[in-house]
Scaffold this motif. Structure first.
Motif, PDB file in Angstrom:
ATOM      1  N   MET A   1       0.846  -1.174   0.000  1.00  0.00           N
ATOM      2  CA  MET A   1       0.000   0.000   0.000  1.00  0.00           C
ATOM      3  C   MET A   1       0.889   1.234   0.000  1.00  0.00           C
ATOM      4  N   SER A   2       0.572   2.183  -0.834  1.00  0.00           N
ATOM      5  CA  SER A   2       1.341   3.414  -0.866  1.00  0.00           C
ATOM      6  C   SER A   2       0.823   4.369   0.204  1.00  0.00           C
ATOM      7  N   GLU A   3       1.716   5.263   0.656  1.00  0.00           N
ATOM      8  CA  GLU A   3       1.320   6.279   1.616  1.00  0.00           C
ATOM      9  C   GLU A   3       0.201   7.105   0.999  1.00  0.00           C
ATOM     10  N   GLY A   4      -0.840   7.347   1.744  1.00  0.00           N
ATOM     11  CA  GLY A   4      -1.946   8.143   1.249  1.00  0.00           C
ATOM     12  C   GLY A   4      -3.084   7.337   0.656  1.00  0.00           C
ATOM     13  N   ALA A   5      -2.879   6.042   0.441  1.00  0.00           N
ATOM     14  CA  ALA A   5      -3.902   5.226  -0.212  1.00  0.00           C
ATOM     15  C   ALA A   5      -5.206   5.182   0.586  1.00  0.00           C
ATOM     16  N   HIS A   6      -5.108   5.194   1.898  1.00  0.00           N
ATOM     17  CA  HIS A   6      -6.304   5.093   2.738  1.00  0.00           C
ATOM     18  C   HIS A   6      -6.402   6.290   3.684  1.00  0.00           C
ATOM     19  N   GLU A   7      -5.998   7.466   3.199  1.00  0.00           N
ATOM     20  CA  GLU A   7      -5.981   8.660   4.028  1.00  0.00           C
ATOM     21  C   GLU A   7      -7.155   9.588   3.749  1.00  0.00           C
ATOM     22  N   LEU A   8      -7.572  10.266   4.799  1.00  0.00           N
ATOM     23  CA  LEU A   8      -8.475  11.406   4.716  1.00  0.00           C
ATOM     24  C   LEU A   8      -7.747  12.539   5.434  1.00  0.00           C
ATOM     25  N   SER A   9      -7.847  13.759   4.889  1.00  0.00           N
ATOM     26  CA  SER A   9      -7.044  14.833   5.448  1.00  0.00           C
ATOM     27  C   SER A   9      -7.746  16.175   5.313  1.00  0.00           C
ATOM     28  N   VAL A  10      -7.483  17.065   6.257  1.00  0.00           N
ATOM     29  CA  VAL A  10      -7.916  18.452   6.190  1.00  0.00           C
ATOM     30  C   VAL A  10      -6.714  19.324   6.513  1.00  0.00           C
ATOM     31  N   SER A  11      -6.683  20.520   5.920  1.00  0.00           N
ATOM     32  CA  SER A  11      -5.547  21.407   6.111  1.00  0.00           C
ATOM     33  C   SER A  11      -6.010  22.844   5.975  1.00  0.00           C
ATOM     34  N   CYS A  12      -5.345  23.747   6.682  1.00  0.00           N
ATOM     35  CA  CYS A  12      -5.661  25.162   6.549  1.00  0.00           C
ATOM     36  C   CYS A  12      -4.447  25.995   6.926  1.00  0.00           C
ATOM     37  N   THR A  13      -4.478  27.247   6.500  1.00  0.00           N
ATOM     38  CA  THR A  13      -3.470  28.217   6.902  1.00  0.00           C
ATOM     39  C   THR A  13      -4.064  29.040   8.031  1.00  0.00           C
ATOM     40  N   ILE A  14      -3.309  29.148   9.115  1.00  0.00           N
ATOM     41  CA  ILE A  14      -3.759  29.851  10.310  1.00  0.00           C
ATOM     42  C   ILE A  14      -2.896  31.092  10.492  1.00  0.00           C
ATOM     43  N   ALA A  15      -3.532  32.236  10.668  1.00  0.00           N
ATOM     44  CA  ALA A  15      -2.811  33.496  10.858  1.00  0.00           C
ATOM     45  C   ALA A  15      -2.336  33.603  12.311  1.00  0.00           C
ATOM     46  N   ALA A  16      -1.424  32.713  12.649  1.00  0.00           N
ATOM     47  CA  ALA A  16      -0.847  32.665  13.995  1.00  0.00           C
ATOM     48  C   ALA A  16       0.477  31.906  13.897  1.00  0.00           C
ATOM     49  N   PRO A  17       1.433  32.225  14.768  1.00  0.00           N
ATOM     50  CA  PRO A  17       2.700  31.484  14.746  1.00  0.00           C
ATOM     51  C   PRO A  17       2.524  30.041  15.212  1.00  0.00           C
ATOM     52  N   ARG A  18       3.456  29.193  14.795  1.00  0.00           N
ATOM     53  CA  ARG A  18       3.400  27.775  15.162  1.00  0.00           C
ATOM     54  C   ARG A  18       3.333  27.572  16.670  1.00  0.00           C
ATOM     55  N   ALA A  19       4.080  28.374  17.434  1.00  0.00           N
ATOM     56  CA  ALA A  19       4.085  28.212  18.898  1.00  0.00           C
ATOM     57  C   ALA A  19       2.685  28.408  19.474  1.00  0.00           C
ATOM     58  N   THR A  20       1.939  29.357  18.936  1.00  0.00           N
ATOM     59  CA  THR A  20       0.570  29.585  19.398  1.00  0.00           C
ATOM     60  C   THR A  20      -0.312  28.403  19.028  1.00  0.00           C
ATOM     61  N   PHE A 113      -1.525  24.016   9.106  1.00  0.00           N
ATOM     62  CA  PHE A 113      -1.913  22.942  10.013  1.00  0.00           C
ATOM     63  C   PHE A 113      -2.626  21.873   9.204  1.00  0.00           C
ATOM     64  N   THR A 114      -2.191  20.637   9.358  1.00  0.00           N
ATOM     65  CA  THR A 114      -2.796  19.522   8.624  1.00  0.00           C
ATOM     66  C   THR A 114      -3.122  18.401   9.606  1.00  0.00           C
ATOM     67  N   ALA A 115      -4.323  17.869   9.478  1.00  0.00           N
ATOM     68  CA  ALA A 115      -4.766  16.732  10.281  1.00  0.00           C
ATOM     69  C   ALA A 115      -5.123  15.601   9.327  1.00  0.00           C
ATOM     70  N   THR A 116      -4.461  14.467   9.492  1.00  0.00           N
ATOM     71  CA  THR A 116      -4.635  13.334   8.590  1.00  0.00           C
ATOM     72  C   THR A 116      -5.068  12.100   9.379  1.00  0.00           C
ATOM     73  N   ALA A 117      -6.049  11.406   8.847  1.00  0.00           N
ATOM     74  CA  ALA A 117      -6.480  10.117   9.393  1.00  0.00           C
ATOM     75  C   ALA A 117      -6.030   9.051   8.399  1.00  0.00           C
ATOM     76  N   ARG A 118      -5.115   8.208   8.811  1.00  0.00           N
ATOM     77  CA  ARG A 118      -4.596   7.131   7.962  1.00  0.00           C
ATOM     78  C   ARG A 118      -5.218   5.820   8.446  1.00  0.00           C
ATOM     79  N   HIS A 119      -5.960   5.178   7.546  1.00  0.00           N
ATOM     80  CA  HIS A 119      -6.714   3.963   7.896  1.00  0.00           C
ATOM     81  C   HIS A 119      -5.983   2.707   7.427  1.00  0.00           C
ATOM     82  N   TRP A 120      -6.310   1.585   8.062  1.00  0.00           N
ATOM     83  CA  TRP A 120      -5.661   0.322   7.731  1.00  0.00           C
ATOM     84  C   TRP A 120      -6.081  -0.202   6.363  1.00  0.00           C
TER      85      TRP A 120
END
Length: 153
Positions: A1-20, A113-120
């Motif tokens: 299985m290749s990386e990403g084959a069973h993934e769902l993901s959301v991502s956005c740009t946040i107007a704040a520094p990484r530390a915040t 910021f990216t949140a990924t759900a990788r399924h089996w």
């Protein structure tokens, strides 16, 4: 299985520094982790590889989930967190559903910021989609972004 084959993901740009963004992710999870009007209660977040991750969600009409129980696989402060529900604390195997990957990256003065759900497998991915992955995780992402930008403002 290749990386990403069973993934769902959301991502956005946040107007704040990484530390915040990191501070909101680690310290204010109950405020953004599930779509309102649901609420989350953090039972334990032991932010180290092998540490317990346990969160319970409560619905507006008394519904309850879980708790969602798992362990941290990788923690790179301010950059990346990987958790899985394949194990409970102490490396006790349990029926796996997904591995979650949370990343924070500089994007100019902002944070990507990216949140990924990788399924089996494809069936678990399809089940997560049918459960409402995108409406739920999209709202979670919007709540997280608003908290980060408010904290940075």
């Amino acid at each position: 299985m290749s990386e990403g084959a069973h993934e769902l993901s959301v991502s956005c740009t946040i107007a704040a520094p990484r530390a915040t963004c990191w501070a909101v992710w680690t310290d204010r999870k109950a405020e953004w982790f599930c779509p309102k009007p649901w609420r989350a209660e953090v039972i334990e977040e032991d932010l180290r590889p092998g540490g317990r991750s346990a969160v319970q969600m409560f619905g507006p009409d008394g519904e309850e989930t879980g708790p969602m129980e798992g362990v941290f696989l990788e923690v790179v402060p301010g950059q990346r967190v990987v958790t899985t529900d394949a194990y409970a604390a102490g490396w006790v195997p349990q029926t796996p559903f997904m591995t979650a990957i949370w990343t924070f990256a500089d994007e100019g003065e902002a944070t990507r910021f990216t949140a990924t759900a990788r399924h089996w497998d494809a069936e678990a991915k399809a089940r997560h989609e049918a459960m409402g992955f995108h409406p739920g995780w999209d709202q979670m992402m919007a709540q997280f972004k608003a908290l980060c930008e408010g904290a940075a403002g």
